[in-house]
Design an enzyme around this catalytic site. Structure first.
Site, PDB file in Angstrom:
ATOM      1  N   GLY A   1       1.285   1.883   4.891  1.00 10.14           N
ATOM      2  CA  GLY A   1       0.387   2.971   5.268  1.00 10.14           C
ATOM      3  C   GLY A   1       0.745   4.247   4.543  1.00 10.14           C
ATOM      4  O   GLY A   1       1.699   4.320   3.772  1.00 10.14           O
TER       5      GLY A   1
ATOM      6  N   GLY B   1       2.515   7.029   4.240  1.00  6.38           N
ATOM      7  CA  GLY B   1       3.721   7.581   4.835  1.00  6.38           C
ATOM      8  C   GLY B   1       3.949   9.032   4.500  1.00  6.38           C
ATOM      9  O   GLY B   1       4.686   9.732   5.206  1.00  6.38           O
TER      10      GLY B   1
ATOM     11  N   LYS C   1      -0.398  14.915  -0.750  1.00  2.00           N
ATOM     12  CA  LYS C   1       0.779  14.046  -0.840  1.00  2.00           C
ATOM     13  C   LYS C   1       2.032  14.885  -0.656  1.00  2.00           C
ATOM     14  O   LYS C   1       2.332  15.764  -1.470  1.00  2.00           O
ATOM     15  CB  LYS C   1       0.810  13.327  -2.189  1.00  2.00           C
ATOM     16  CG  LYS C   1      -0.297  12.314  -2.379  1.00  2.00           C
ATOM     17  CD  LYS C   1      -0.013  11.374  -3.537  1.00  2.00           C
ATOM     18  CE  LYS C   1       1.171  10.484  -3.264  1.00  2.00           C
ATOM     19  NZ  LYS C   1       1.397   9.508  -4.352  1.00  2.00           N
TER      20      LYS C   1
ATOM     21  N   GLY D   1       8.050  12.347   5.239  1.00  2.00           N
ATOM     22  CA  GLY D   1       6.676  12.596   4.821  1.00  2.00           C
ATOM     23  C   GLY D   1       6.535  13.626   3.712  1.00  2.00           C
ATOM     24  O   GLY D   1       5.434  14.069   3.417  1.00  2.00           O
TER      25      GLY D   1
ATOM     26  N   ARG E   1      -4.249  15.268  -4.477  1.00  2.00           N
ATOM     27  CA  ARG E   1      -4.842  14.157  -5.234  1.00  2.00           C
ATOM     28  C   ARG E   1      -6.330  14.032  -4.922  1.00  2.00           C
ATOM     29  O   ARG E   1      -6.755  14.169  -3.765  1.00  2.00           O
ATOM     30  CB  ARG E   1      -4.140  12.841  -4.888  1.00  2.00           C
ATOM     31  CG  ARG E   1      -4.743  11.635  -5.608  1.00  2.00           C
ATOM     32  CD  ARG E   1      -3.897  10.392  -5.484  1.00  2.00           C
ATOM     33  NE  ARG E   1      -3.862   9.858  -4.138  1.00  2.00           N
ATOM     34  CZ  ARG E   1      -2.988   8.927  -3.724  1.00  2.00           C
ATOM     35  NH1 ARG E   1      -2.090   8.461  -4.562  1.00  2.00           N
ATOM     36  NH2 ARG E   1      -3.012   8.490  -2.491  1.00  2.00           N
TER      37      ARG E   1
ATOM     38  N   ARG F   1      -7.384   0.173  -0.760  1.00  2.00           N
ATOM     39  CA  ARG F   1      -6.456  -0.597  -1.594  1.00  2.00           C
ATOM     40  C   ARG F   1      -6.566  -2.083  -1.272  1.00  2.00           C
ATOM     41  O   ARG F   1      -7.083  -2.464  -0.223  1.00  2.00           O
ATOM     42  CB  ARG F   1      -5.014  -0.153  -1.308  1.00  2.00           C
ATOM     43  CG  ARG F   1      -4.817   1.351  -1.293  1.00  2.00           C
ATOM     44  CD  ARG F   1      -3.598   1.720  -0.434  1.00  2.00           C
ATOM     45  NE  ARG F   1      -3.453   3.168  -0.314  1.00  2.00           N
ATOM     46  CZ  ARG F   1      -2.603   3.901  -1.010  1.00  2.00           C
ATOM     47  NH1 ARG F   1      -1.803   3.319  -1.877  1.00  2.00           N
ATOM     48  NH2 ARG F   1      -2.533   5.204  -0.849  1.00  2.00           N
TER      49      ARG F   1
ATOM     50  N   ASP G   1      -0.298  -2.760  -2.488  1.00  2.00           N
ATOM     51  CA  ASP G   1      -0.708  -1.546  -1.789  1.00  2.00           C
ATOM     52  C   ASP G   1      -0.915  -0.383  -2.760  1.00  2.00           C
ATOM     53  O   ASP G   1      -1.410   0.670  -2.355  1.00  2.00           O
ATOM     54  CB  ASP G   1       0.302  -1.162  -0.712  1.00  2.00           C
ATOM     55  CG  ASP G   1       1.721  -1.020  -1.257  1.00  2.00           C
ATOM     56  OD1 ASP G   1       2.283  -2.056  -1.638  1.00  2.00           O
ATOM     57  OD2 ASP G   1       2.247   0.104  -1.306  1.00  2.00           O
ATOM     58  N   ASN G   2      -0.561  -0.577  -4.026  1.00  2.00           N
ATOM     59  CA  ASN G   2      -0.787   0.444  -5.043  1.00  2.00           C
ATOM     60  C   ASN G   2      -1.956   0.089  -5.964  1.00  2.00           C
ATOM     61  O   ASN G   2      -2.084   0.663  -7.042  1.00  2.00           O
ATOM     62  CB  ASN G   2       0.471   0.643  -5.898  1.00  2.00           C
ATOM     63  CG  ASN G   2       1.611   1.246  -5.119  1.00  2.00           C
ATOM     64  OD1 ASN G   2       1.400   1.899  -4.097  1.00  2.00           O
ATOM     65  ND2 ASN G   2       2.828   1.037  -5.579  1.00  2.00           N
TER      66      ASN G   2
ATOM     67  N   ASP H   1      -1.322   5.742  -7.384  1.00  2.00           N
ATOM     68  CA  ASP H   1       0.029   5.830  -6.817  1.00  2.00           C
ATOM     69  C   ASP H   1       1.119   5.786  -7.890  1.00  2.00           C
ATOM     70  O   ASP H   1       1.678   4.735  -8.207  1.00  2.00           O
ATOM     71  CB  ASP H   1       0.266   4.721  -5.786  1.00  2.00           C
ATOM     72  CG  ASP H   1      -0.173   5.155  -4.398  1.00  2.00           C
ATOM     73  OD1 ASP H   1      -0.731   6.252  -4.278  1.00  2.00           O
ATOM     74  OD2 ASP H   1       0.056   4.413  -3.440  1.00  2.00           O
TER      75      ASP H   1
END
EC number: 2.7.7.-
Length: 483
Positions: free
Chosen positions: A81, A83, A103, A116, A166, A173, A244-245, A254
Site C-alpha cells: 500500500g 506507505g 510522496k 511515511g 507526483r 498498479r 506493485d511498481n 515508482d
C-alpha cells in the site's frame, strides 16, 4: 488546482482516507513549469506551498492512500500500500485529469511501522528522473515539485525530510488486482468492481464485459512491452520491477535505485538490494512478462484463461516491434514491415553493435550520439577509433552500411540521428552532485541540471561537461532502496 469529485466511494476497502502531516519550514527546492501546465498551474505560490507541504487543506482534495499487494523480488507480499504517499485526488487541466500525490507526507495505514517520510536525496532524484524521462519521450509519471524542510528523519544517518509532488494519469498498479484476488478481503465481485472502475476511468471506449476485459488486458500487455522497449533502447534500468511498481497504463512508475547506463553492460545492476541481478538491465524484458503473468493470475477469476494467454503470447511480439522501431531510428535504418525476415537480420545487427559496445567498454549514450557525426556513405567511420578491436568494428560496419544503403542527404540523416540519440541523460553522479549542492544550500546545480535535461537532444555547448563520461567515482553508481 481544481479537483474532480471523488470516485472511490464505490470501492470500499480499496483506500483509506488519511491526511498529511505538515513539515516544518517548507520551501521550494524544485519546480517544473512544464509539469505544472498539465494540471493548470502557472507558478509556485505561498498558498500552494502550504497546501502541498501538508500545512493547509486544499479545497476539493480527497486525501487518501491506497492498499495493494505485490510480488517483491519474486516473493508475494500480501499487503503493501501507499506507505508514504497520500493522493489528493484528480486535478483537472488542459490534458485531462491527473492524480496529484504527495510522496513523503507522513504515515498512512500502510506504512508498516515506517514514518511515511521521504528524504531530500530521494525526492530530488525522483523529481529529476520523472522529468528527464518525459523529455526523452519515455512513458512516465511526472513530478511537479520538491518541497524541502528542516524536519529531521533517520535512515542510515540523520537526514532532512522532503516531499515530491507526483502527477500520474493513474495510480492503479498490477498489485491492486493481486490484492483483490488473493487477500482475505478480496472476492470475484470486488475484483470485477475494480476492473470495471479501471475501464470507466481510463478506458471509456471499452465495455465492461468479456470482450472489453479481453481488449483491456491486451492493451496492458502492449503498453507494458512498449514501455520496456523504450527502457532498453535508451539504456534505462528501473531497479525495482516489483508488481506493485507496475502501472496498468504502461507508465514508468515508482522510482528508487534507478540508473541510466554509463558503460554498456547487459548485466548492469543499479540496486544495492539486488545482488543476484533479478532486475539487472538485460533482465527487464523478461521480468516485464513475468509481472504480466502475475497480473493474469490475479485476473483469472473474471477473464477467460484463453484470452489471458492469447494476450501474453503477444508480449514478445509487441516488445520486439517497438524495440525495432526505436533502434532502427537510432541507427538510421529504414523501417520494414513488421514480422518480416528483415526483423531477424536487424535484431542481429543491433545485437552485434551492443555486444561490441560491451566488449569494448564504451559509454552507451555517447556512443549512440556519435551516429549524428558520421558520414554514413564513407568507408571510414569516426566511430572506429573508439574500439579497442577496430577490426571487429569494421566487420560490423560493413554489414551496417550494406543494410543502410546510400544516404542522399547526409546532413538531414545526421540531424535525424540527433533527434533520437540524446546527448544528455540523468547520470547518477550528476544527480548526486545536485543533491550535494542542495545539502550545502546551493540550488544552482539542481536548477541547471533540470534545464539541461529538458532539452536532452539539443546541442548545449555551455554544458558539454554534463555529457561527458563520468569520473571514476561516478561510474556505475549503485543505489539503495532507502528513502
Amino acid at each position: 488546482m481544481r479537483f474532480k469529485q471523488d470516485f472511490f466511494e464505490q470501492l470500499v476497502g480499496y483506500y483509506s482516507q488519511v491526511f498529511p502531516v505538515g513539515i516544518s519550514n517548507p520551501h521550494w527546492l524544485a519546480w517544473s513549469d512544464d509539469a505544472a501546465g498539465v494540471v493548470g498551474l502557472t507558478q509556485p505560490t505561498d498558498e500552494l506551498l502550504l497546501g502541498l507541504s501538508g500545512n493547509a487543506h486544499i479545497d476539493g482534495a480527497s486525501y487518501y492512500a491506497q492498499v495493494y499487494s505485490g510480488h517483491q523480488f519474486g516473493g508475494y507480499s500480501p499487503q503493501l500500500g501507499d506507505g508514504r504517499s497520500i493522493i489528493l485526488g484528480e486535478a483537472l487541466g488542459p490534458q485531462g485529469a491527473w492524480d496529484v500525490a504527495l510522496k513523503g507526507a507522513g504515515p498512512t495505514p500502510y506504512s508498516r511501522h515506517g514514518d511515511g517520510r521521504a528524504v531530500m536525496r530521494s525526492a530530488v532524484r525522483e523529481f529529476l528522473i520523472s522529468e528527464a524521462l518525459h523529455h526523452l519521450h519515455i512513458p512516465t509519471t511526472r513530478a511537479l515539485a520538491v518541497i524541502g524542510s528542516d524536519l529531521p528523519v533517520w535512515r542510515e544517518t540523520q537526514e532532512t525530510a522532503a516531499i515530491t509532488v507526483r502527477l500520474a494519469k493513474s495510480h492503479i498498479r498490477f498489485g491492486h488486482f493481486e490484492f483483490f484476488c488473493h487477500s482475505e478481503r478480496g472476492t470475484p465481485v470486488k475484483l470485477k468492481q475494480l476492473l470495471d472502475f479501471t475501464l470507466a476511468q481510463h478506458y471509456p471506449d471499452l465495455s465492461c464485459d468479456a470482450a472489453g476485459y479481453k481488449a483491456w488486458f491486451a492493451r496492458v500487455v502492449a503498453d507494458t512491452a512498449k514501455m520496456i522497449a523504450h527502457w532498453q533502447a535508451i539504456g534505462f534500468a528501473h531497479g525495482v520491477m516489483n508488481t506493485d511498481n507496475m502501472s496498468i497504463l504502461g507508465d514508468t512508475f515508482d522510482f528508487g535505485p534507478f540508473a541510466f547506463l554509463d558503460t554498456f553492460k547487459e548485466d548492469f545492476i543499479c540496486n544495492h538490494s539486488d545482488p543476484e541481478g533479478r532486475y539487472a538491465f538485460g533482465q527487464q524484458p523478461g521480468i516485464g512478462l513475468w509481472n504480466l503473468q502475475r497480473l493474469a493470475q490475479a485476473l483469472s477469476p473474471i477473464i477467460a484463461s484463453d484470452d489471458l494467454i492469447e494476450a501474453l503470447n503477444q508480449y514478445q511480439v509487441e516488445l520486439v516491434k517497438h524495440y525495432l522501431v526505436l533502434m532502427r531510428a537510432k541507427l538510421g535504418l529504414m523501417a520494414c514491415e513488421a514480422g518480416t525476415e528483415q526483423d531477424d537480420h536487424d535484431l542481429a545487427l543491433i545485437g552485434g553493435f551492443t555486444s561490441l559496445m560491451e566488449r569494448n567498454q564504451l559509454d552507451h549514450t555517447n556512443t549512440w550520439r556519435r551516429f549524428g557525426q558520421l558520414d554514413p556513405n564513407s568507408s571510414h567511420s569516426a566511430l572506429r577509433d573508439d574500439f579497442v578491436d577496430p577490426s571487429a568494428f569494421d566487420t560490423w560496419y560493413q554489414l551496417y552500411q550494406a543494410r543502410l544503403g546510400n544516404v542522399k542527404d547526409v546532413e538531414q540523416w545526421q540531424a535525424a540521428r540527433n533527434r533520437v540519440n540524446p546527448k544528455y541523460i540523468l547520470r547518477n553522479y550528476l544527480a548526486q552532485e545536485a543533491i550535494i549542492g542542495v545539502e550545502e544550500g546551493n540550488l544552482a546545480p539542481l536548477q541547471q541540471l533540470q534545464r539541461v535535461l529538458q532539452n536532452p537532444f539539443d546541442e548545449q555547448p555551455n554544458f558539454d561537461d554534463l555529457a561527458k563520461r563520468p569520473p571514476d567515482w561516478g561510474q556505475g553508481l549503485i543505489m539503495s532502496c532507502s528513502s
